[in-house]
Design a protein around this motif. Structure first.
Motif, PDB file in Angstrom:
ATOM      1  N   ALA B   7      -2.314  -9.007   1.509  1.00  0.00           N
ATOM      2  CA  ALA B   7      -2.354  -7.800   2.343  1.00  0.00           C
ATOM      3  C   ALA B   7      -1.034  -7.032   2.285  1.00  0.00           C
ATOM      4  O   ALA B   7       0.009  -7.591   1.941  1.00  0.00           O
ATOM      5  CB  ALA B   7      -2.666  -8.183   3.787  1.00  0.00           C
ATOM      6  N   ASP B   8      -1.110  -5.760   2.594  1.00  0.00           N
ATOM      7  CA  ASP B   8       0.055  -4.869   2.567  1.00  0.00           C
ATOM      8  C   ASP B   8       0.283  -4.360   3.991  1.00  0.00           C
ATOM      9  O   ASP B   8      -0.650  -3.909   4.649  1.00  0.00           O
ATOM     10  CB  ASP B   8      -0.285  -3.672   1.649  1.00  0.00           C
ATOM     11  N   HIS B   9       1.509  -4.438   4.457  1.00  0.00           N
ATOM     12  CA  HIS B   9       1.792  -3.870   5.781  1.00  0.00           C
ATOM     13  C   HIS B   9       3.186  -3.313   5.808  1.00  0.00           C
ATOM     14  O   HIS B   9       4.014  -3.624   4.952  1.00  0.00           O
ATOM     15  CB  HIS B   9       1.629  -4.926   6.884  1.00  0.00           C
ATOM     16  N   LEU B  14      -0.853  -2.862   9.372  1.00  0.00           N
ATOM     17  CA  LEU B  14      -1.468  -3.135   8.077  1.00  0.00           C
ATOM     18  C   LEU B  14      -1.786  -1.802   7.431  1.00  0.00           C
ATOM     19  O   LEU B  14      -2.261  -0.879   8.088  1.00  0.00           O
ATOM     20  CB  LEU B  14      -2.761  -3.926   8.267  1.00  0.00           C
ATOM     21  N   SER B  18      -5.082  -2.840   2.564  1.00  0.00           N
ATOM     22  CA  SER B  18      -5.362  -4.233   2.938  1.00  0.00           C
ATOM     23  C   SER B  18      -6.856  -4.440   3.178  1.00  0.00           C
ATOM     24  O   SER B  18      -7.423  -5.461   2.784  1.00  0.00           O
ATOM     25  CB  SER B  18      -4.602  -4.606   4.213  1.00  0.00           C
ATOM     26  N   TYR B  19      -7.472  -3.458   3.839  1.00  0.00           N
ATOM     27  CA  TYR B  19      -8.899  -3.564   4.146  1.00  0.00           C
ATOM     28  C   TYR B  19      -9.741  -3.340   2.884  1.00  0.00           C
ATOM     29  O   TYR B  19     -10.867  -3.826   2.781  1.00  0.00           O
ATOM     30  CB  TYR B  19      -9.274  -2.558   5.233  1.00  0.00           C
ATOM     31  N   VAL B  38      -7.379 -14.463   2.020  1.00  0.00           N
ATOM     32  CA  VAL B  38      -6.473 -13.329   2.200  1.00  0.00           C
ATOM     33  C   VAL B  38      -5.182 -13.877   2.795  1.00  0.00           C
ATOM     34  O   VAL B  38      -5.222 -14.751   3.660  1.00  0.00           O
ATOM     35  CB  VAL B  38      -7.089 -12.267   3.140  1.00  0.00           C
ATOM     36  N   VAL B  40      -1.307 -12.881   4.500  1.00  0.00           N
ATOM     37  CA  VAL B  40      -0.405 -11.856   5.023  1.00  0.00           C
ATOM     38  C   VAL B  40       0.960 -12.502   5.229  1.00  0.00           C
ATOM     39  O   VAL B  40       1.070 -13.595   5.791  1.00  0.00           O
ATOM     40  CB  VAL B  40      -0.972 -11.180   6.300  1.00  0.00           C
ATOM     41  N   LEU B  52      -7.227  -9.303  10.011  1.00  0.00           N
ATOM     42  CA  LEU B  52      -7.750  -9.569   8.663  1.00  0.00           C
ATOM     43  C   LEU B  52      -8.931 -10.540   8.681  1.00  0.00           C
ATOM     44  O   LEU B  52      -9.504 -10.869   7.645  1.00  0.00           O
ATOM     45  CB  LEU B  52      -6.639 -10.109   7.759  1.00  0.00           C
TER      46      LEU B  52
END
Ligand code: FAD
Lengths: 265, 315
Positions: B7-9, B14, B18-19, B38, B40, B52
């Motif tokens: 994931a990217d935040h 987020l 990510s979704y 997934v 994070v 997530l």
């Protein structure tokens, strides 16, 4: 004494109308130029050299003989010497993947032992955007991707950079040297090569390097990644295109704009 | 086959990709009836982990370590997770931070890397679609390897929004030794007098304008239309307009009623900033320019001929 290695790539620019020939674009529609991002990387290196004393700028490219013209541009702008990696074995490769480029460039980095490596963020043709950071991992350097400001503190052994993130936000990061930085457009104003620079460039060295010189055989180009198709994307356009000459099309567009309330005040 | 997506935040939230990574990962996992993991890394992992927990996710791994992205931490953590999860496909975002760790991870793990994929399928090996030459062509890439690392372009897969019933599990990772890079802070740039995000009508100029002197022409057009002037990146890079005028991924995201793109090709990073405009109009000499794909109205023509005529229409 400090050494900066700048990677440059000659990229093909495609004309508006073009045809695909097998797995590539028909040569007739291509024009070659120095990759836009690399132009900024060269400029950054040259500016560091001009501001310091005893800084050597070496530029390296992977490319056929034709690309000497492009790498001469880097020399004309102030790089001290150049290296061109090529071999007959490249002729039969459709796509040089990130891992293959990494092997070759990492071998050059190990030979040259620079303090700093500058690359472009991406190449305008294949756009992998990965080679610089991949090379950094391979040679055990630190790195930063998408750098739009660089403040080098060679004595302190660090580079202070700004990384351009999405949405107008910049990240301020301190990176230990030696490092690979991938340079973003806009970091500086690339110069035009002067006539004097172009003349001098003719006398500067472009050292050829074969796979053998780098300690490889043709298997260094092997890749599990194959380019197997190329096509023009189907147009998804459902735009209303105005037909006619400039005056007619402008009049039709003006009507649409007025309907939407533009220029009404 | 197992898929591991990272994931990217940033700065507490987020990011959309990510979704999208969840639906991209699920698509691959479904092809072989496998699991989607997934992960994070850093930030408020407890909150992120819950967010997530989405339909299609089997396990969420949370890696607690500092607040913000640091590529040395990410590279180390992803490599450790890879050893633990043993995925066939490692999925990462082609975001600016993705660019800063994915290539290092792929190289360290000896995985072939396909970056900026816009579509893919899996049938014994990965086949990906990616663009070249600034969206002028689409290429098919086939990967003849058991395992692969892929980064995906944002906005190409649907975002998953529905809560799922994933197992959330904390993954212990701490980097050994000192980090070679340190994030010292963030700065918002591109402030100043004009806020292009407030404008109802934007006249936006790109590299087709050729010379700084020619900007007058589009300034005149903006005046005639009562519009605000914005631009693509090369105009700002050249110093012809200040950064607060730049539309796109690294500039402003604008949603005006009308966006008139003059001499702009419509590169992905530009489109990311203006695709939400109500009405998009393009003036461009190249009928194949990607900007026409998202335009509602267009003129295939020379801006130096069309713009003066358009100005005249409003005088
Ligand atoms: C990490 C990253 C972030 C980026 N962020 C952004 C961003 O925020 N915003 C952004 O815009 N870009 C961004 N870019 C750059 C982006 O990839 C493109 O290079 C850029 O958008 C191209 O700008 P352009 O369309 O003005 O120029 P070009 O792509 O060069 O297009 C010029 C267009 O003008 C047309 N033209 C030429 N002459 C005429 C004429 N006489 N009349 C009419 N039309 C004419 C041409 O047909 C062409 O379509 C980013 C890139 C990277 C790698």
């Amino acid at each position: 004494m400090m050494k900066i290695l700048v990677t440059v790539k000659e990229v093909a620019e495609v004309e508006d109308d073009f045809e695909i020939d097998g797995l590539g674009i028909d040569e007739a529609y291509l024009e070659y130029d120095l990759n836009e991002w690399d132009d900024y990387a060269v400029e950054e290196a040259v500016q560091i050299a001009e501001a310091g004393d005893d800084v050597e700028v070496v530029s390296v490219t992977i490319g056929p003989e034709r690309s000497e013209e492009t790498i001469r541009m880097a020399l004309a702008k102030g790089a001290d010497r150049a290296i061109r990696v090529w071999d007959d074995a490249f002729e039969s490769v459709d796509l040089l993947d990130v891992a293959a480029k990494t092997r070759l460039l990492a071998a050059v980095v190990e030979k040259e032992d620079p303090d700093l490596v500058l690359t472009g963020v991406q190449a305008a043709d294949d756009g992998f955007g990965a080679t610089g950071v991949s090379v950094a991992d391979e040679v055990g350097f630190e790195w930063a991707a998408v750098v739009n400001e660089l403040d080098l503190d060679a004595d302190g052994g660090v580079a202070n950079v700004r990384r351009e993130l999405e949405g107008g936000v910049e990240e301020l990061t301190e990176v230990d040297l030696p490092a690979v930085l991938t340079i973003q457009t806009g970091i500086n104003e690339p110069r035009y090569a002067s006539l004097r620079g172009i003349r001098q460039a003719q006398r500067k060295e472009i050292a050829p390097m074969s796979l053998d010189d780098l300690g490889f055989d043709a298997s260094a180009l092997d890749s599990p990644i194959a380019l197997t198709g190329m096509s023009e994307p189907e147009s998804e356009s459902d735009a209303t295109l105005f037909e006619g000459d400039a005056e007619e099309t402008a009049a039709q567009l003006a009507e649409v704009l007025r309907e939407k309330g533009v220029g009404a005040q | 086959m197992t898929v591991l997506a990272i994931a990217d935040h940033r700065r507490g939230s987020l990011r959309d990709v990510s979704y999208e990574l969840v639906s991209a990962g699920r698509q691959l996992a479904d092809a072989t009836g496998g699991d989607l993991h997934v992960a994070v890394i850093s930030g408020n992992v407890e909150e992120f982990g819950e967010k997530l927990n989405l339909t299609g996710v089997d396990t969420v791994h949370t890696v607690e370590n500092g607040e913000e992205f640091n590529h040395d931490v990410y590279a180390g953590a992803v490599e450790a997770l890879y050893d633990e999860v043993d995925p066939t496909v490692l999925l990462m975002p082609n975001s600016v931070n993705g660019l800063d760790y994915a290539p290092a991870v792929a190289n360290a793990l000896d995985l072939p890397l396909v970056s900026d994929a816009v579509d893919f399928s899996y049938d014994g090996g990965l086949t990906a679609i990616r663009e070249m030459y600034g969206s002028k062509v689409e290429t098919t890439i086939e990967v003849d390897a058991e395992r692969v690392a892929v980064t995906i372009r944002g906005g190409e897969w649907p975002a998953v929004a529905d809560t799922g019933d994933a197992e959330i599990s904390a993954f212990d990772y701490s980097p050994d030794g000192d980090l070679g890079s340190r994030v010292l802070g963030f700065e918002e740039v591109a402030g100043g007098d004009v806020d292009i995000t407030d404008a109802d009508v934007l006249v936006s100029v790109g590299r087709g304008i050729e010379e700084e002197e020619n900007l007058e022409l589009v300034e005149e057009l903006a005046d005639a239309l009562g519009a605000t002037l914005s631009s693509s990146r090369p105009i700002v890079d050249a110093g012809w307009l200040p950064p607060n005028r730049q539309v796109g991924q690294s500039g402003k995201v604008v949603t005006p009623d009308i966006y008139l793109a003059v001499g702009i090709s419509g590169a992905v990073q530009h489109v990311a900033g203006m695709k939400g405009a109500d009405t998009i109009i393009a003036i461009n000499t190249d009928p194949n320019a990607p900007i026409f794909d998202i335009a509602d109205y267009g003129i295939v023509g020379d801006l130096f001929e069309v713009v003066p005529e358009l100005i005249e229409q409003f005088e």
